[in-house]
Design a protein around this motif. Sequence first.
Motif, short mmCIF file in Angstrom:
data_model
loop_
_atom_site.label_atom_id
_atom_site.label_comp_id
_atom_site.label_asym_id
_atom_site.label_seq_id
_atom_site.Cartn_x
_atom_site.Cartn_y
_atom_site.Cartn_z
N ALA A 85 -6.61 60.36 67.75
CA ALA A 85 -7.57 60.54 66.66
C ALA A 85 -6.90 61.24 65.48
CB ALA A 85 -8.76 61.34 67.15
N TRP A 125 -8.38 60.27 62.24
CA TRP A 125 -9.84 60.30 62.15
C TRP A 125 -10.29 61.51 61.35
CZ3 TRP A 125 -12.09 58.99 67.65
CH2 TRP A 125 -11.63 57.73 68.04
N ASP A 176 -15.40 59.42 62.53
CA ASP A 176 -15.11 58.04 62.15
C ASP A 176 -15.48 57.02 63.22
OD1 ASP A 176 -14.20 58.74 59.63
OD2 ASP A 176 -12.08 58.63 60.14
#
Length: 83
Positions: free
Chosen positions: A39, A42, A58
């Motif tokens: 991530a 993200w 996200d």
Amino acid sequence: MQLGTRWSVGGQTPDRLPAAVVAAVTQVERELAEQGVDAATWRWTLTWLERKPVVELDDGTTIRYDAVADTASIHEPVDGEEE
């Protein structure tokens, strides 16, 4: 609805978030790391709805704050669920 701010996963949460929401963000980020999810790119988006924070990742994970109970609830998207 009022736009708040955005920040990266693993980054500093906005100061004005209630502790319950910060704890929920930390929990989600810890679970992502434990699952080996990359991530790194993200971001979280903070908006204010009726003066209460709503935080969305996200991937669609959403955290909502209950000011009366001073709690935060995490809703993770389900595969095939319509937005």
